[in-house]
Design a protein around this motif. Structure first.
Motif, PDB file in Angstrom:
ATOM      1  N   ARG A 199       0.812  -0.904  -0.089  1.00  0.00           N
ATOM      2  CA  ARG A 199      -0.039   0.017  -0.286  1.00  0.00           C
ATOM      3  C   ARG A 199       1.171   1.542  -0.133  1.00  0.00           C
ATOM      4  NH1 ARG A 199      -5.056   2.127   4.154  1.00  0.00           N
ATOM      5  NH2 ARG A 199      -5.165   4.063   3.268  1.00  0.00           N
ATOM      6  N   TRP A 200       1.688   1.450   1.504  1.00  0.00           N
ATOM      7  CA  TRP A 200       2.495   2.776   0.877  1.00  0.00           C
ATOM      8  C   TRP A 200       3.721   2.837   0.582  1.00  0.00           C
ATOM      9  CZ3 TRP A 200      -0.364   0.668   5.632  1.00  0.00           C
ATOM     10  CH2 TRP A 200      -0.746   1.896   6.515  1.00  0.00           C
ATOM     11  N   VAL A 201       4.700   1.601  -0.417  1.00  0.00           N
ATOM     12  CA  VAL A 201       5.508   2.035  -1.200  1.00  0.00           C
ATOM     13  C   VAL A 201       4.907   1.125  -2.428  1.00  0.00           C
ATOM     14  CG1 VAL A 201       7.829   1.004  -1.303  1.00  0.00           C
ATOM     15  CG2 VAL A 201       7.495   1.311   1.050  1.00  0.00           C
ATOM     16  N   PHE A 202       4.464   0.482  -3.094  1.00  0.00           N
ATOM     17  CA  PHE A 202       4.472  -0.066  -4.040  1.00  0.00           C
ATOM     18  C   PHE A 202       3.385   0.784  -4.840  1.00  0.00           C
ATOM     19  CE2 PHE A 202       5.752  -4.836  -2.994  1.00  0.00           C
ATOM     20  CZ  PHE A 202       7.349  -5.006  -2.945  1.00  0.00           C
ATOM     21  N   HIS A 203       2.528   1.683  -4.008  1.00  0.00           N
ATOM     22  CA  HIS A 203       1.522   2.658  -4.590  1.00  0.00           C
ATOM     23  C   HIS A 203       2.080   3.773  -3.834  1.00  0.00           C
ATOM     24  CE1 HIS A 203      -1.182  -0.527  -6.692  1.00  0.00           C
ATOM     25  NE2 HIS A 203      -0.699  -1.052  -6.043  1.00  0.00           N
ATOM     26  N   LEU A 204       3.315   3.882  -3.466  1.00  0.00           N
ATOM     27  CA  LEU A 204       3.197   5.401  -3.694  1.00  0.00           C
ATOM     28  C   LEU A 204       3.135   6.481  -4.411  1.00  0.00           C
ATOM     29  CD1 LEU A 204       4.381   7.286  -1.404  1.00  0.00           C
ATOM     30  CD2 LEU A 204       7.320   6.863  -2.259  1.00  0.00           C
ATOM     31  N   ASP A 205       2.952   7.633  -4.808  1.00  0.00           N
ATOM     32  CA  ASP A 205       2.674   8.808  -5.710  1.00  0.00           C
ATOM     33  C   ASP A 205       3.242   9.242  -5.834  1.00  0.00           C
ATOM     34  OD1 ASP A 205       1.779  10.161  -7.760  1.00  0.00           O
ATOM     35  OD2 ASP A 205       0.399  11.130  -6.678  1.00  0.00           O
ATOM     36  N   PRO A 206       4.201   8.703  -6.551  1.00  0.00           N
ATOM     37  CA  PRO A 206       5.592   9.629  -7.862  1.00  0.00           C
ATOM     38  C   PRO A 206       5.637  10.802  -8.434  1.00  0.00           C
ATOM     39  CG  PRO A 206       5.129   7.818  -9.457  1.00  0.00           C
ATOM     40  CD  PRO A 206       4.325   8.223  -8.249  1.00  0.00           C
ATOM     41  N   GLY A 207       4.434  11.546  -8.059  1.00  0.00           N
ATOM     42  CA  GLY A 207       3.756  12.473  -8.850  1.00  0.00           C
ATOM     43  C   GLY A 207       4.654  12.532 -10.006  1.00  0.00           C
ATOM     44  N   ARG A 208       4.962  14.008 -10.860  1.00  0.00           N
ATOM     45  CA  ARG A 208       5.705  14.360 -11.494  1.00  0.00           C
ATOM     46  C   ARG A 208       7.291  14.034 -11.517  1.00  0.00           C
ATOM     47  NH1 ARG A 208       2.313  18.458 -14.880  1.00  0.00           N
ATOM     48  NH2 ARG A 208      -0.403  17.599 -14.190  1.00  0.00           N
ATOM     49  N   SER A 209       7.764  13.788 -10.187  1.00  0.00           N
ATOM     50  CA  SER A 209       9.437  13.380 -10.687  1.00  0.00           C
ATOM     51  C   SER A 209       9.735  12.779 -11.605  1.00  0.00           C
ATOM     52  CB  SER A 209      10.376  13.112  -9.243  1.00  0.00           C
ATOM     53  OG  SER A 209      10.835  12.729  -9.411  1.00  0.00           O
ATOM     54  N   VAL A 210      10.589  12.306 -12.211  1.00  0.00           N
ATOM     55  CA  VAL A 210      10.793  11.595 -13.825  1.00  0.00           C
ATOM     56  C   VAL A 210      11.682  10.202 -12.847  1.00  0.00           C
ATOM     57  CG1 VAL A 210      12.009  11.206 -15.567  1.00  0.00           C
ATOM     58  CG2 VAL A 210      10.435  12.711 -15.494  1.00  0.00           C
ATOM     59  N   ALA A 211      12.649  10.578 -12.556  1.00  0.00           N
ATOM     60  CA  ALA A 211      12.838   9.706 -11.680  1.00  0.00           C
ATOM     61  C   ALA A 211      12.633   8.670 -10.567  1.00  0.00           C
ATOM     62  CB  ALA A 211      14.158  10.598  -9.930  1.00  0.00           C
ATOM     63  N   LEU A 212      11.577   9.577  -9.753  1.00  0.00           N
ATOM     64  CA  LEU A 212      10.830   8.807  -9.040  1.00  0.00           C
ATOM     65  C   LEU A 212       9.583   7.861  -9.321  1.00  0.00           C
ATOM     66  CD1 LEU A 212       9.229  11.428  -5.683  1.00  0.00           C
ATOM     67  CD2 LEU A 212      11.514   9.130  -6.192  1.00  0.00           C
ATOM     68  N   ILE A 213       9.285   8.170 -11.275  1.00  0.00           N
ATOM     69  CA  ILE A 213       8.288   7.251 -11.412  1.00  0.00           C
ATOM     70  C   ILE A 213       9.439   6.519 -12.189  1.00  0.00           C
ATOM     71  CG2 ILE A 213       7.260   7.549 -14.011  1.00  0.00           C
ATOM     72  CD1 ILE A 213       6.545   9.723 -13.434  1.00  0.00           C
ATOM     73  N   LYS A 214      11.101   6.565 -12.365  1.00  0.00           N
ATOM     74  CA  LYS A 214      11.116   5.191 -13.061  1.00  0.00           C
ATOM     75  C   LYS A 214      11.416   4.093 -11.916  1.00  0.00           C
ATOM     76  CE  LYS A 214      14.223   7.710 -16.963  1.00  0.00           C
ATOM     77  NZ  LYS A 214      15.201   7.916 -16.905  1.00  0.00           N
ATOM     78  N   LEU A 215      11.731   4.649 -10.735  1.00  0.00           N
ATOM     79  CA  LEU A 215      11.925   4.093  -9.617  1.00  0.00           C
ATOM     80  C   LEU A 215      10.718   3.092  -9.052  1.00  0.00           C
ATOM     81  CD1 LEU A 215      13.255   3.084  -6.972  1.00  0.00           C
ATOM     82  CD2 LEU A 215      12.320   5.216  -5.539  1.00  0.00           C
ATOM     83  N   HIS A 216       9.445   3.945  -9.562  1.00  0.00           N
ATOM     84  CA  HIS A 216       8.242   3.323  -8.751  1.00  0.00           C
ATOM     85  C   HIS A 216       7.470   2.481  -9.456  1.00  0.00           C
ATOM     86  CE1 HIS A 216       3.576   2.463  -9.387  1.00  0.00           C
ATOM     87  NE2 HIS A 216       3.703   2.968  -8.514  1.00  0.00           N
ATOM     88  N   PHE A 217       8.341   2.456 -11.338  1.00  0.00           N
ATOM     89  CA  PHE A 217       7.937   1.728 -12.491  1.00  0.00           C
ATOM     90  C   PHE A 217       8.186   0.527 -11.972  1.00  0.00           C
ATOM     91  CE2 PHE A 217       7.911   0.043 -16.732  1.00  0.00           C
ATOM     92  CZ  PHE A 217       7.090  -0.285 -16.724  1.00  0.00           C
ATOM     93  N   ILE A 218       9.912   0.350 -12.018  1.00  0.00           N
ATOM     94  CA  ILE A 218      11.211  -1.067 -11.437  1.00  0.00           C
ATOM     95  C   ILE A 218      10.574  -1.615 -10.508  1.00  0.00           C
ATOM     96  CG2 ILE A 218      13.078  -1.038 -11.013  1.00  0.00           C
ATOM     97  CD1 ILE A 218      14.513   1.032 -12.694  1.00  0.00           C
TER      98      ILE A 218
END
Length: 340
Positions: A199-218
Motif C-alpha cells: 500500500r504505502w511503498v509499491f503504490h506511493l504516488d511518485p508525482g511528476r518526478s521522472v526519477a521517482l516514476i522510474k523507480l516506481h515503475f521498476i
C-alpha cells in the motif's frame, strides 16, 4: 479459422484472443461461447473497465481495418457502457511510447499522467533496459523463489531450534511451543509488512518526478502495466534478500529471538510470493480460498487500484478499510490451461 485462433469481433473489427484465453481474469468459460462472435454485449454485461477496452487493441488482427484509429483506439457507434473519452485518452497516451524500444527511458513522455497510464494494462512484451544483462536481471521465474528461500528457511529453522530448544544454557532455552509461537509471530509480522509495502511503498504516488516514476515503475508499476508477464510475477531474490536483511536489523532492536521470528517472516514471505504467482497464473477451484483471492487480486489490478492490497490475506484490508466486495456471479469462473 484454425485451432490456434480464437476470433471475436467488436463493432465489426476482428480480434484474436487465443493468446489471452489462459490469462483472462474473468475465466475461459466466460469467453468460450463467443468464439467467432461479437463481444460488445459481453463486455458491457460484465462491466469491463476502460483499461480492458484499451488492452483489446493489442489483439486486433489488422490495425488498418476501418473502425480502428491509427494509434489503435477503438472507434465505435455503440458508446453505452464504457467511457469512450477515457479509452481515447489512454490510447493517445500509449501512442507516445515506442514499445519496440526500452520503456524506462521513455517514461518522461507520460509523466504528467503516469498514474492513469501505468494502471491501464497492456498485453505485450515490455523491455526495461537496452542492456541485455540489466534486462535479464529483471526476469525471475517463479521456481527460483522457493529454490533460494526454502533452504534458507530450513537452515534458520533447524539451527534456531537446536540452539534454543536443546540449549544447555537456561537463559537461552525455550520450549518447542514457545519456539512455534515466535515463528507464528514472525509470520504475523510479515502479514503486516506485506500490506504496508504494497500500500504505502509499491503504490506511493511518485508525482511528476521522472526519477521517482522510474523507480516506481521498476519496483511495482511494471507489474500493473504488464500484469500477465510470466517472469515478473515474483520478487527477485537479490533485492528480496537486501530487504529481508534490513527488516532483520530493524526488528532485532525490538524483538527477542529475532532469527526465530525471521524464520516465520520468511515463511510468510514465501507463502505470499507463491500465492501472488498462483493467483495470476493458476486455476484455483471454485469455492477455494485461492479462488477468492484470485478474484480479489484481479479486482485490485483492473478495477480498484487504490484498494484490495492484501495478496495472501484480506485481514489488513479490513483493518484499514481498503476491503472491496468482488461482484457476485451466478456461475463459477474457470481458468483452464488446456484450450484444446
Amino acid at each position: 479459422m484454425t485451432s490456434q485462433e480464437f476470433p471475436v469481433t467488436f463493432d465489426g473489427v476482428q480480434y484474436d484472443l487465443q493468446r489471452f484465453l489462459r490469462d483472462h481474469p474473468g475465466g475461459f468459460n466466460t469467453l468460450k461461447h463467443y468464439k467467432g462472435k461479437s463481444i460488445v454485449s459481453a463486455m458491457q454485461k460484465f462491466e469491463h473497465s476502460a483499461s480492458a477496452y484499451h488492452m483489446l487493441s493489442d489483439f486486433r488482427v489488422d490495425s488498418s481495418v476501418r473502425g480502428v484509429s491509427a494509434n489503435g483506439r477503438i472507434i465505435t457507434s455503440e458508446e453505452q457502457g464504457r467511457d469512450v473519452k477515457e479509452i481515447a485518452f489512454l490510447e493517445e497516451l500509449e501512442g507516445k511510447l515506442d514499445w519496440s524500444k526500452p520503456i524506462l527511458g521513455q517514461l518522461h513522455l507520460v509523466a504528467a499522467h503516469y498514474d492513469r497510464w501505468v494502471n491501464s494494462a497492456v498485453y505485450r512484451p515490455c523491455r526495461l533496459f537496452a542492456s541485455p544483462l540489466l534486462e535479464a536481471l529483471t526476469y525471475t521465474p517463479w521456481y527460483l523463489v522457493p529454490l533460494v528461500w526454502v533452504p534458507v528457511i530450513l537452515y534458520l529453522g533447524c539451527t534456531q531450534f537446536a540452539q534454543h530448544v536443546f540449549s544447555e544454557d537456561p537463559t537461552l532455552r525455550i520450549s518447542p511451543l514457545q519456539y512455534l509461537c515466535h515463528v507464528a509471530l514472525g509470520m504475523a509480522i510479515w502479514s503486516a509488512v506485506e500490506y504496508s509495502l504494497h500500500r504505502w511503498v509499491f503504490h506511493l504516488d511518485p508525482g511528476r518526478s521522472v526519477a521517482l516514476i522510474k523507480l516506481h515503475f521498476i519496483i511495482h508499476g511494471l507489474h500493473h502495466k504488464v500484469p500477465f508477464d510470466d517472469y515478473r510475477q515474483v520478487f527477485p531474490p537479490v533485492p528480496a534478500a537486501a530487504l529481508a536483511y534490513g527488516f532483520y536489523l530493524f526488528f532485532s532492536c525490538i524483538f527477542s529471538y529475532p532469527l526465530i521470528k525471521m524464520t516465520g517472516g520468511l515463511i510468510g514471505y514465501l507463502t505470499y510470493d507463491m500465492i501472488h504467482c498462483y493467483v495470476h497464473r493458476g486455476s484455483p477451484k471454485a469455492g477455494s480460498y485461492l479462488y477468492s483471492m484470485k478474484r480479489y487480486h484481479s479486482n485490485h489490478h483492473f478495477v480498484n487500484h487504490d484498494k484490495a492490497f492484501g495478496i495472501s490475506s484480506k485481514v489488513w484490508d479490513l483493518v484499514f478499510r481498503t476491503i472491496v466486495q468482488v461482484r457476485k456471479l451466478n456461475f463459477n469462473l474457470q481458468w483452464c490451461h488446456d484450450m484444446t
